[in-house]
Design a protein around this motif. Structure first.
Motif, PDB file in Angstrom:
ATOM      1  N   LEU A  70      20.332  -1.675  -5.426  1.00  0.00           N
ATOM      2  CA  LEU A  70      18.941  -1.533  -5.826  1.00  0.00           C
ATOM      3  C   LEU A  70      18.412  -0.180  -5.383  1.00  0.00           C
ATOM      4  N   GLY A  71      17.884   0.575  -6.334  1.00  0.00           N
ATOM      5  CA  GLY A  71      17.167   1.811  -6.037  1.00  0.00           C
ATOM      6  C   GLY A  71      15.692   1.600  -6.316  1.00  0.00           C
ATOM      7  N   LEU A  72      14.843   2.350  -5.623  1.00  0.00           N
ATOM      8  CA  LEU A  72      13.400   2.161  -5.749  1.00  0.00           C
ATOM      9  C   LEU A  72      12.703   3.451  -6.146  1.00  0.00           C
ATOM     10  N   VAL A  73      11.810   3.328  -7.108  1.00  0.00           N
ATOM     11  CA  VAL A  73      10.912   4.402  -7.518  1.00  0.00           C
ATOM     12  C   VAL A  73       9.519   3.803  -7.442  1.00  0.00           C
ATOM     13  N   SER A  74       8.712   4.317  -6.531  1.00  0.00           N
ATOM     14  CA  SER A  74       7.390   3.723  -6.325  1.00  0.00           C
ATOM     15  C   SER A  74       6.301   4.761  -6.553  1.00  0.00           C
ATOM     16  N   TYR A  75       5.116   4.250  -6.870  1.00  0.00           N
ATOM     17  CA  TYR A  75       3.969   5.137  -7.075  1.00  0.00           C
ATOM     18  C   TYR A  75       2.702   4.457  -6.604  1.00  0.00           C
ATOM     19  N   GLY A  76       1.763   5.275  -6.180  1.00  0.00           N
ATOM     20  CA  GLY A  76       0.482   4.779  -5.695  1.00  0.00           C
ATOM     21  C   GLY A  76      -0.236   5.877  -4.945  1.00  0.00           C
ATOM     22  N   VAL A  77      -1.369   5.531  -4.366  1.00  0.00           N
ATOM     23  CA  VAL A  77      -2.161   6.514  -3.629  1.00  0.00           C
ATOM     24  C   VAL A  77      -1.337   7.126  -2.506  1.00  0.00           C
ATOM     25  N   ALA A  78      -0.542   6.308  -1.823  1.00  0.00           N
ATOM     26  CA  ALA A  78       0.346   6.804  -0.757  1.00  0.00           C
ATOM     27  C   ALA A  78       1.797   6.807  -1.215  1.00  0.00           C
ATOM     28  N   GLY A  79       2.025   6.992  -2.502  1.00  0.00           N
ATOM     29  CA  GLY A  79       3.379   7.057  -3.038  1.00  0.00           C
ATOM     30  C   GLY A  79       4.056   5.705  -3.221  1.00  0.00           C
ATOM     31  N   GLY A  80       3.338   4.629  -2.945  1.00  0.00           N
ATOM     32  CA  GLY A  80       3.925   3.299  -3.114  1.00  0.00           C
ATOM     33  C   GLY A  80       4.905   2.916  -2.019  1.00  0.00           C
ATOM     34  N   VAL A  81       4.853   3.599  -0.884  1.00  0.00           N
ATOM     35  CA  VAL A  81       5.858   3.368   0.161  1.00  0.00           C
ATOM     36  C   VAL A  81       5.809   1.958   0.729  1.00  0.00           C
ATOM     37  N   ARG A  82       4.638   1.368   0.827  1.00  0.00           N
ATOM     38  CA  ARG A  82       4.548   0.007   1.385  1.00  0.00           C
ATOM     39  C   ARG A  82       5.116  -1.010   0.415  1.00  0.00           C
ATOM     40  N   SER A  83       4.923  -0.770  -0.865  1.00  0.00           N
ATOM     41  CA  SER A  83       5.522  -1.627  -1.882  1.00  0.00           C
ATOM     42  C   SER A  83       7.045  -1.555  -1.796  1.00  0.00           C
ATOM     43  N   ALA A  84       7.559  -0.346  -1.644  1.00  0.00           N
ATOM     44  CA  ALA A  84       9.006  -0.167  -1.531  1.00  0.00           C
ATOM     45  C   ALA A  84       9.544  -0.873  -0.293  1.00  0.00           C
ATOM     46  N   GLU A  85       8.842  -0.767   0.815  1.00  0.00           N
ATOM     47  CA  GLU A  85       9.295  -1.443   2.041  1.00  0.00           C
ATOM     48  C   GLU A  85       9.309  -2.961   1.867  1.00  0.00           C
ATOM     49  N   GLN A  86       8.311  -3.513   1.199  1.00  0.00           N
ATOM     50  CA  GLN A  86       8.312  -4.957   0.950  1.00  0.00           C
ATOM     51  C   GLN A  86       9.474  -5.348   0.045  1.00  0.00           C
ATOM     52  N   LEU A  87       9.761  -4.513  -0.938  1.00  0.00           N
ATOM     53  CA  LEU A  87      10.887  -4.815  -1.830  1.00  0.00           C
ATOM     54  C   LEU A  87      12.213  -4.811  -1.074  1.00  0.00           C
ATOM     55  N   ARG A  88      12.338  -3.966  -0.083  1.00  0.00           N
ATOM     56  CA  ARG A  88      13.565  -3.958   0.723  1.00  0.00           C
ATOM     57  C   ARG A  88      13.759  -5.299   1.436  1.00  0.00           C
ATOM     58  N   LEU A  89      12.691  -5.886   1.928  1.00  0.00           N
ATOM     59  CA  LEU A  89      12.782  -7.202   2.588  1.00  0.00           C
ATOM     60  C   LEU A  89      13.204  -8.284   1.604  1.00  0.00           C
ATOM     61  N   VAL A  90      12.612  -8.267   0.431  1.00  0.00           N
ATOM     62  CA  VAL A  90      12.954  -9.248  -0.600  1.00  0.00           C
ATOM     63  C   VAL A  90      14.398  -9.055  -1.045  1.00  0.00           C
TER      64      VAL A  90
END
Length: 191
Positions: A109-129
């Motif tokens: 799984l590779g992650l490409v995230s976007y958001g106000v802070a680059g989507g980093v928190r979303s990416a971190e949650q996806l790593r847990l899942v």
């Protein structure tokens, strides 16, 4: 040849994720080491998880679940393009992940995230899942700030350094997808 799915994890009206997913797909499609296909969650409308049995049992009652399982099972690895909503992943993406289990196992799984802070928190949650789904998330990721990579917060204009990060992410996804092939083959024989 390896087949990598690029999952667009937002279904919102006026989403910018479709621009990001197309950018990932267009760039990845120039590669010769894998085939890349776009998976838009809008094309797979799933109600809130409605299967009576846990996905780990693999006994899907509903046709929408069986179709989703067939779609995901066909891929050797994934890149997820995700926004960050309220410091987390979109509900529609979490729901799509929660529907299945074995179909995600032993895939990179590779992650490409976007958001106000680059989507980093979303990416971190996806790593847990991903860990619970027995996926191997790669270290490199692409983080895109709505402030710097999107004109007026709506038109995607990635800087050159993002392309280098994407190349490294795709290199790692292909390498790990290749390395995990024996595990996927063993799982296919035992099911």
């Amino acid at each position: 040849m390896l087949t990598i799915g690029i999952i667009l994890g937002s279904t919102r009206p006026h989403r910018v994720g479709d621009q990001v997913a197309r950018w990932v797909h267009e760039h990845a499609s120039r590669r010769t080491d894998a085939r890349f296909e776009l998976i838009d969650l809008r094309d797979h409308p799933l109600p809130l998880l409605d299967e009576p049995l846990p996905p780990s049992l693999g006994r899907y009652e509903h046709e929408h679940t069986r179709r989703w399982a067939e779609t995901i099972a066909a891929y050797d690895g994934f890149v997820i393009v995700t926004p960050e909503y309220n410091h987390g992943i979109p509900g529609v993406l979490k729901n799509a992940l929660d529907y299945l289990y074995a179909e995600w196992n032993n895939k990179a799984l590779g992650l490409v995230s976007y958001g106000v802070a680059g989507g980093v928190r979303s990416a971190e949650q996806l790593r847990l899942v991903a860990a619970e789904l027995q996926m191997a998330d790669v270290r490199q990721q692409v983080t895109l700030s709505l402030h710097t990579e999107f004109e007026n917060f709506s038109v995607f204009r990635p800087a050159d350094h993002n392309l280098r990060a994407l190349d490294t992410t795709l290199d790692q996804v292909v390498a790990w997808t290749t390395a995990l092939a024996p595990l996927r083959a063993t799982a296919a024989v035992t099911t």
